[in-house]
Design a protein around this motif. Structure first.
Motif, PDB file in Angstrom:
ATOM      1  N   SER A 157       0.465  -1.635  -0.052  1.00 40.51           N
ATOM      2  CA  SER A 157       0.236  -0.341  -0.159  1.00 40.51           C
ATOM      3  C   SER A 157       0.712   1.403   0.042  1.00 40.51           C
ATOM      4  N   THR A 158       0.526   2.480  -1.157  1.00 41.87           N
ATOM      5  CA  THR A 158       0.974   3.800  -0.584  1.00 41.87           C
ATOM      6  C   THR A 158       0.505   4.355  -0.229  1.00 41.87           C
ATOM      7  N   ARG A 159      -0.909   4.112   0.589  1.00 37.87           N
ATOM      8  CA  ARG A 159      -1.267   5.606   1.365  1.00 37.87           C
ATOM      9  C   ARG A 159      -0.041   5.201   2.642  1.00 37.87           C
ATOM     10  N   LEU A 160       0.224   7.154   2.402  1.00 29.75           N
ATOM     11  CA  LEU A 160       1.355   6.734   3.829  1.00 29.75           C
ATOM     12  C   LEU A 160       0.849   7.908   5.128  1.00 29.75           C
ATOM     13  N   GLN A 161       0.265   7.176   6.277  1.00 29.47           N
ATOM     14  CA  GLN A 161      -0.515   8.127   7.086  1.00 29.47           C
ATOM     15  C   GLN A 161       0.078   8.180   7.905  1.00 29.47           C
ATOM     16  N   ASN A 162       1.356   7.408   9.273  1.00 25.55           N
ATOM     17  CA  ASN A 162       1.407   6.877   9.972  1.00 25.55           C
ATOM     18  C   ASN A 162       2.590   8.170   9.934  1.00 25.55           C
ATOM     19  N   GLN A 163       1.884   9.408  10.555  1.00 24.71           N
ATOM     20  CA  GLN A 163       2.963  10.743  10.911  1.00 24.71           C
ATOM     21  C   GLN A 163       4.014  10.263  12.144  1.00 24.71           C
ATOM     22  N   GLU A 164       3.898  10.191  13.413  1.00 26.88           N
ATOM     23  CA  GLU A 164       4.336   9.168  14.022  1.00 26.88           C
ATOM     24  C   GLU A 164       5.324   9.032  13.400  1.00 26.88           C
ATOM     25  N   VAL A 165       5.623   7.898  12.227  1.00 24.55           N
ATOM     26  CA  VAL A 165       6.980   7.369  11.432  1.00 24.55           C
ATOM     27  C   VAL A 165       7.609   8.654  10.986  1.00 24.55           C
ATOM     28  N   LEU A 166       6.863   9.205   9.841  1.00 29.13           N
ATOM     29  CA  LEU A 166       6.980  10.304   8.665  1.00 29.13           C
ATOM     30  C   LEU A 166       7.224  11.301   8.370  1.00 29.13           C
ATOM     31  N   GLN A 167       6.993  12.249  10.188  1.00 29.44           N
ATOM     32  CA  GLN A 167       6.954  13.421  10.639  1.00 29.44           C
ATOM     33  C   GLN A 167       8.925  13.222  10.353  1.00 29.44           C
ATOM     34  N   PRO A 168       9.714  12.611  11.859  1.00 30.67           N
ATOM     35  CA  PRO A 168      10.756  12.401  11.813  1.00 30.67           C
ATOM     36  C   PRO A 168      11.788  12.442  10.612  1.00 30.67           C
ATOM     37  N   LEU A 169      11.552  12.185   9.859  1.00 33.05           N
ATOM     38  CA  LEU A 169      12.243  11.681   8.647  1.00 33.05           C
ATOM     39  C   LEU A 169      11.327  12.921   7.336  1.00 33.05           C
ATOM     40  N   PHE A 170      10.620  12.953   8.116  1.00 36.09           N
ATOM     41  CA  PHE A 170      10.353  14.667   6.975  1.00 36.09           C
ATOM     42  C   PHE A 170      11.654  15.260   7.642  1.00 36.09           C
ATOM     43  N   ARG A 171      11.651  15.650   8.314  1.00 37.51           N
ATOM     44  CA  ARG A 171      12.316  16.747   8.902  1.00 37.51           C
ATOM     45  C   ARG A 171      13.951  16.257   9.288  1.00 37.51           C
ATOM     46  N   GLN A 172      14.129  15.393   9.296  1.00 39.97           N
ATOM     47  CA  GLN A 172      16.402  14.723   8.657  1.00 39.97           C
ATOM     48  C   GLN A 172      16.206  15.104   7.160  1.00 39.97           C
TER      49      GLN A 172
END
Length: 282
Positions: free
Chosen positions: A267-282
């Motif tokens: 699935s390409t639905r990316l909804q897990n903000q707890e995981v995704l936001q730190p990766l985005f900031r990094q």
């Protein structure tokens, strides 16, 4: 007559669908019995046509939903000879009353043998082609699901017949979906990524039986390692997934006719903000 039978075998099973030479296996059988037939019952186990155990059917327990019926379960134990080279045994459960056969159910037991594993087709990839025994091939096959690990109607005898049928019709590949839910026994279709840390013995032995039987019939197994899990997982969840994959690929590292689908329908639905936001900031 079978639909109206007052006593019959519900299910037969073996605790190790794939055993090793020298191991003991426990056969079980469950029965449903009408109160009018609860005397003079016996059960017998045959292995490759030879009787290995016989006992009376007792300890019949009432069923609340069916007041006139009861259920019973019986067990038998057999040890695979330590020097055995036989890779498959057929066993049969026979229910009798006063010596008359009421019902019989067949099943199978696989014995893991390295020589049998070597019978599999060698699969590899070279350039843009898959190779079977070093020849370019076009896959012909079919697809099945986790029912192989779940249904009472699935067992090594059924698998042996299925793989023989595939070989007879020149079908060289079986893709198997919905494997990872059986990181739990009983199966939980809503399994979470961290559940992949579990490796139930039952799941291991069933998969061993499937893999070896396929090799002896020259069918390659295309195993989907995990299903129904998102891509946006935490590092801990990804590590559990990686370890699950490594466990099974190590287990079958010497099997020639097996390859893997890393994830079914990602699935390409990316909804897990707890995981995704730190990766985005990094």
């Amino acid at each position: 007559e079978r639909l109206l039978a007052a006593a019959y075998i519900v299910h037969s099973d073996c605790d190790k669908p794939c055993a090793r030479p020298g191991e003991s296996v426990d056969f079980t059988a469950r029965f449903r019995i009408h109160e009018s037939l609860q005397d003079g019952l016996s059960v017998q186990w045959l292995l490759d046509g030879k009787a290995i155990h016989e006992t009376a059917v007792d300890a019949i327990t009432a069923i609340d939903a069916l007041p006139a019926y009861g259920v019973a379960e019986q067990r038998a134990t057999w040890t695979v000879p330590a020097d055995s080279t036989q890779d498959f045994h057929r066993f049969e459960v026979i229910l009798r009353r006063h010596g008359q056969v009421l019902d019989r159910v067949n099943n199978g037991l696989v014995v893991w043998q390295e020589e049998s594993i070597k019978q599999g087709l060698s699969i590899s990839q070279q350039g843009n082609y898959f190779q079977l025994n070093d020849r370019p091939c076009f896959f012909t096959g079919t697809n099945t699901t986790g029912m192989m690990w779940f249904s009472d109607n699935e067992n090594p005898l059924v698998w042996q017949r299925d793989f023989q049928g595939m070989r007879d019709y020149a079908l060289n590949t079986l893709r198997i979906l919905h494997f990872s839910p059986f990181c739990k026994v009983p199966c939980a279709y809503s399994h979470a990524p961290l559940d992949l840390r579990e490796r139930p013995e039952r799941t291991q032995r069933q998969t061993d039986a499937i893999v070896q039987l396929a090799q002896t019939k020259q069918v390659t197994v295309f195993l989907s390692l995990h299903d129904w899990q998102n891509l946006d997982l935490s590092d801990e969840e990804l590590a559990a997934q990686q370890d699950w994959n490594a466990f099974w690929t190590r287990r079958y590292r010497n099997v020639p006719g097996i390859f893997y689908d890393i994830q079914n329908e990602p699935s390409t639905r990316l909804q897990n903000q707890e995981v995704l936001q730190p990766l985005f900031r990094q």
